[in-house]
Design a protein around this motif. Structure first.
Motif, PDB file in Angstrom:
ATOM      1  N   PHE A 180      72.335 -44.835 143.868  1.00  0.00           N
ATOM      2  CA  PHE A 180      73.580 -45.598 143.777  1.00  0.00           C
ATOM      3  C   PHE A 180      74.521 -44.966 142.758  1.00  0.00           C
ATOM      4  O   PHE A 180      75.711 -44.777 143.023  1.00  0.00           O
ATOM      5  CB  PHE A 180      73.289 -47.049 143.383  1.00  0.00           C
ATOM      6  N   SER A 235      79.381 -44.509 145.514  1.00  0.00           N
ATOM      7  CA  SER A 235      79.401 -45.927 145.135  1.00  0.00           C
ATOM      8  C   SER A 235      79.279 -46.101 143.625  1.00  0.00           C
ATOM      9  O   SER A 235      79.792 -47.060 143.061  1.00  0.00           O
ATOM     10  CB  SER A 235      78.291 -46.697 145.857  1.00  0.00           C
ATOM     11  N   TYR A 246      82.190 -46.825 141.351  1.00  0.00           N
ATOM     12  CA  TYR A 246      82.692 -48.201 141.280  1.00  0.00           C
ATOM     13  C   TYR A 246      81.747 -49.095 140.478  1.00  0.00           C
ATOM     14  O   TYR A 246      81.685 -50.304 140.710  1.00  0.00           O
ATOM     15  CB  TYR A 246      82.896 -48.750 142.690  1.00  0.00           C
ATOM     16  N   LEU A 247      81.029 -48.516 139.539  1.00  0.00           N
ATOM     17  CA  LEU A 247      80.061 -49.283 138.749  1.00  0.00           C
ATOM     18  C   LEU A 247      80.716 -50.467 138.057  1.00  0.00           C
ATOM     19  O   LEU A 247      80.207 -51.590 138.120  1.00  0.00           O
ATOM     20  CB  LEU A 247      79.363 -48.378 137.724  1.00  0.00           C
ATOM     21  N   ASP A 280      83.491 -52.061 138.801  1.00  0.00           N
ATOM     22  CA  ASP A 280      83.902 -53.046 139.806  1.00  0.00           C
ATOM     23  C   ASP A 280      82.694 -53.812 140.341  1.00  0.00           C
ATOM     24  O   ASP A 280      82.777 -55.022 140.585  1.00  0.00           O
ATOM     25  CB  ASP A 280      84.629 -52.362 140.965  1.00  0.00           C
ATOM     26  N   THR A 281      81.596 -53.120 140.536  1.00  0.00           N
ATOM     27  CA  THR A 281      80.371 -53.750 141.027  1.00  0.00           C
ATOM     28  C   THR A 281      79.879 -54.797 140.030  1.00  0.00           C
ATOM     29  O   THR A 281      79.529 -55.919 140.420  1.00  0.00           O
ATOM     30  CB  THR A 281      79.282 -52.692 141.271  1.00  0.00           C
ATOM     31  N   THR A 294      82.146 -57.812 140.103  1.00  0.00           N
ATOM     32  CA  THR A 294      81.922 -58.599 141.318  1.00  0.00           C
ATOM     33  C   THR A 294      80.642 -59.411 141.231  1.00  0.00           C
ATOM     34  O   THR A 294      80.604 -60.580 141.631  1.00  0.00           O
ATOM     35  CB  THR A 294      81.899 -57.681 142.550  1.00  0.00           C
ATOM     36  N   LEU A 295      79.590 -58.805 140.696  1.00  0.00           N
ATOM     37  CA  LEU A 295      78.329 -59.531 140.534  1.00  0.00           C
ATOM     38  C   LEU A 295      78.511 -60.762 139.647  1.00  0.00           C
ATOM     39  O   LEU A 295      77.948 -61.823 139.911  1.00  0.00           O
ATOM     40  CB  LEU A 295      77.250 -58.602 139.967  1.00  0.00           C
ATOM     41  N   ASP A 339      71.394 -59.728 138.678  1.00  0.00           N
ATOM     42  CA  ASP A 339      71.864 -58.389 139.036  1.00  0.00           C
ATOM     43  C   ASP A 339      72.976 -57.932 138.098  1.00  0.00           C
ATOM     44  O   ASP A 339      73.049 -56.760 137.721  1.00  0.00           O
ATOM     45  CB  ASP A 339      72.346 -58.356 140.483  1.00  0.00           C
ATOM     46  N   TYR A 340      73.833 -58.859 137.708  1.00  0.00           N
ATOM     47  CA  TYR A 340      74.895 -58.559 136.747  1.00  0.00           C
ATOM     48  C   TYR A 340      74.304 -58.038 135.435  1.00  0.00           C
ATOM     49  O   TYR A 340      74.763 -57.039 134.890  1.00  0.00           O
ATOM     50  CB  TYR A 340      75.739 -59.815 136.501  1.00  0.00           C
ATOM     51  N   MET A 398      72.739 -54.455 135.972  1.00  0.00           N
ATOM     52  CA  MET A 398      73.754 -53.405 136.091  1.00  0.00           C
ATOM     53  C   MET A 398      74.498 -53.206 134.768  1.00  0.00           C
ATOM     54  O   MET A 398      74.831 -52.074 134.409  1.00  0.00           O
ATOM     55  CB  MET A 398      74.735 -53.744 137.217  1.00  0.00           C
TER      56      MET A 398
END
Length: 85
Positions: free
Chosen positions: A7, A12, A15-16, A18-19, A22-23, A31-32, A35
């Motif tokens: 990943f 992708s 966009y760490l 942004d990911t 979003t989480l 998951d937030y 990451m």
């Protein structure tokens, strides 16, 4: 893709941030946290996903290299292959 490394090295990974945002927005808090921890580790060691991506872009398709190119005797990969019919 190979898990989180795949990943991060893939486009992708660019966009760490942004990911992570979003989480948090969708309340995927576990998951937030994971990451966010990964991002903190990258920052701690001065790495960016762009640098990780650069490592991938500099390889030839299907290329396999030992991790330690200084001492190939420690590599788990064979140095030559024999075709078996």
């Amino acid at each position: 893709m190979n898990g989180i490394v795949g990943f991060l090295e893939n486009t992708s990974g660019l966009y760490l941030n942004d990911t992570i945002e979003t989480l948090e927005r969708i309340h995927a808090l576990q998951d937030y946290e994971i990451m966010s921890s990964i991002r903190r580790i990258l920052v701690k060691y001065g790495m960016t996903t762009q640098q990780l991506r650069g490592n991938v872009n500099s390889q030839e398709p299907y290329e396999i290299k030992p991790r330690n190119t200084q001492d190939s005797s420690t590599s788990l990969l064979p140095t030559s292959y024999t075709r078996v019919s």
